[in-house]
Design an enzyme around this catalytic site. Structure first.
Site, PDB file in Angstrom:
ATOM      1  N   CYS B   6       0.841  -1.204   0.000  1.00 26.25           N
ATOM      2  CA  CYS B   6       0.000   0.000   0.000  1.00 26.25           C
ATOM      3  C   CYS B   6       0.874   1.251   0.000  1.00 26.25           C
ATOM      4  O   CYS B   6       0.575   2.242  -0.683  1.00 26.25           O
ATOM      5  CB  CYS B   6      -0.921   0.026   1.217  1.00 26.25           C
ATOM      6  SG  CYS B   6      -2.324  -1.103   1.115  1.00 26.25           S
ATOM      7  N   ASP B  29      10.728  -6.531  -7.868  1.00 25.28           N
ATOM      8  CA  ASP B  29      10.910  -7.100  -6.535  1.00 25.28           C
ATOM      9  C   ASP B  29      12.284  -6.710  -6.009  1.00 25.28           C
ATOM     10  O   ASP B  29      13.276  -6.801  -6.736  1.00 25.28           O
ATOM     11  CB  ASP B  29      10.764  -8.628  -6.610  1.00 25.28           C
ATOM     12  CG  ASP B  29      10.554  -9.264  -5.251  1.00 25.28           C
ATOM     13  OD1 ASP B  29      11.393  -9.060  -4.352  1.00 25.28           O
ATOM     14  OD2 ASP B  29       9.553  -9.976  -5.085  1.00 25.28           O
ATOM     15  N   HIS B  45      -6.150  -2.564  -1.075  1.00 22.50           N
ATOM     16  CA  HIS B  45      -5.581  -3.592  -0.200  1.00 22.50           C
ATOM     17  C   HIS B  45      -6.530  -4.780  -0.088  1.00 22.50           C
ATOM     18  O   HIS B  45      -7.608  -4.686   0.517  1.00 22.50           O
ATOM     19  CB  HIS B  45      -5.317  -3.044   1.205  1.00 22.50           C
ATOM     20  CG  HIS B  45      -4.662  -4.059   2.090  1.00 22.50           C
ATOM     21  ND1 HIS B  45      -3.303  -4.273   2.100  1.00 22.50           N
ATOM     22  CD2 HIS B  45      -5.184  -4.970   2.946  1.00 22.50           C
ATOM     23  CE1 HIS B  45      -3.019  -5.256   2.941  1.00 22.50           C
ATOM     24  NE2 HIS B  45      -4.147  -5.697   3.467  1.00 22.50           N
ATOM     25  N   GLY B  92       3.714 -19.670   1.242  1.00 24.91           N
ATOM     26  CA  GLY B  92       4.929 -18.887   1.071  1.00 24.91           C
ATOM     27  C   GLY B  92       4.677 -17.387   1.005  1.00 24.91           C
ATOM     28  O   GLY B  92       5.576 -16.620   0.666  1.00 24.91           O
ATOM     29  N   THR B  94       4.509 -13.682   2.074  1.00 23.71           N
ATOM     30  CA  THR B  94       5.222 -12.907   3.091  1.00 23.71           C
ATOM     31  C   THR B  94       4.672 -11.491   3.255  1.00 23.71           C
ATOM     32  O   THR B  94       4.940 -10.851   4.259  1.00 23.71           O
ATOM     33  CB  THR B  94       6.735 -12.814   2.758  1.00 23.71           C
ATOM     34  OG1 THR B  94       6.893 -12.269   1.458  1.00 23.71           O
ATOM     35  CG2 THR B  94       7.382 -14.197   2.807  1.00 23.71           C
ATOM     36  N   HIS B  99      -0.520 -10.237  -4.454  1.00 25.04           N
ATOM     37  CA  HIS B  99       0.472  -9.895  -5.476  1.00 25.04           C
ATOM     38  C   HIS B  99       0.787 -11.112  -6.318  1.00 25.04           C
ATOM     39  O   HIS B  99       0.776 -12.237  -5.839  1.00 25.04           O
ATOM     40  CB  HIS B  99       1.745  -9.313  -4.858  1.00 25.04           C
ATOM     41  CG  HIS B  99       2.395 -10.147  -3.788  1.00 25.04           C
ATOM     42  ND1 HIS B  99       1.852 -10.303  -2.520  1.00 25.04           N
ATOM     43  CD2 HIS B  99       3.550 -10.861  -3.778  1.00 25.04           C
ATOM     44  CE1 HIS B  99       2.648 -11.067  -1.781  1.00 25.04           C
ATOM     45  NE2 HIS B  99       3.678 -11.437  -2.528  1.00 25.04           N
TER      46      HIS B  99
END
Lengths: 113, 113
Positions: B6, B29, B45, B92, B94, B99
């Site tokens: 965000c 990334d 979000h 997985g 995080t 995303h």
């Protein structure tokens, strides 16, 4: 019709189908790489995630809805899962019909391939 | 607002943003696991791919459209690429903001984690 996923959608070859709606079919991968390994495919033949038809036919909505429904029904949401789609040989795509893998039931390492 | 994605969307923290439309932002990334490693996130979000808001807001369409545009602009379509989304710790995940990872530029092994 030579596409194996089109033939599964048409029930011409057998598969362990666990989900179907107007746009999408979900079935178990015959070469699982996790205790739970489900494929989600649009009924219409579209080659891959970046094909123009994906937007034209709003397949993103249909596929995400199916992923939500399947993971809820299969009890995967609490434990978590990974979704993967390969585009092109360099991405690891082996069947040229858009599909998302849902993987769950074991520890999933990073990087994803 | 503590969600890092965000804050990237809001330009509160820096990121290498390479795509933006009304619904989605794409950026590199910061911990790449491939020569090309791009994240595609909705501006709103939403925690993960199986969240009810994903269907309500038609995020599937917006995200797939962005993936198509980004991979075309970045020249990834001929060589191929992989898209991945993790749901929950067991998958997985995080960062608890939906995303998709786009990975390209090297051989991508199977299984994907």
């Amino acid at each position: 019709m030579s596409c194996v996923f089109c033939r599964i959608v048409a029930r011409e070859i057998p598969a362990s189908i666990l989900y179907e709606d107007d746009h999408v079919v979900g079935f178990r991968d015959v070469n699982p790489v996790a205790p739970v390994h489900i494929l989600v495919v649009p009924k219409v033949h579209v080659p891959r995630v970046d094909a123009p038809e994906v937007c034209e036919l709003k397949l993103g909505d249909h596929i995400f809805r199916a992923i939500g429904d399947i993971t809820r029904r299969e009890g995967l949401q609490e434990g978590g899962f990974r979704v993967v789609s390969n585009a092109g040989k360099g991405g690891g795509q082996t069947v040229d019909h858009l599909h998302f893998h849902i993987l769950a039931g074991r520890s999933l390492a990073w990087p994803p391939g």
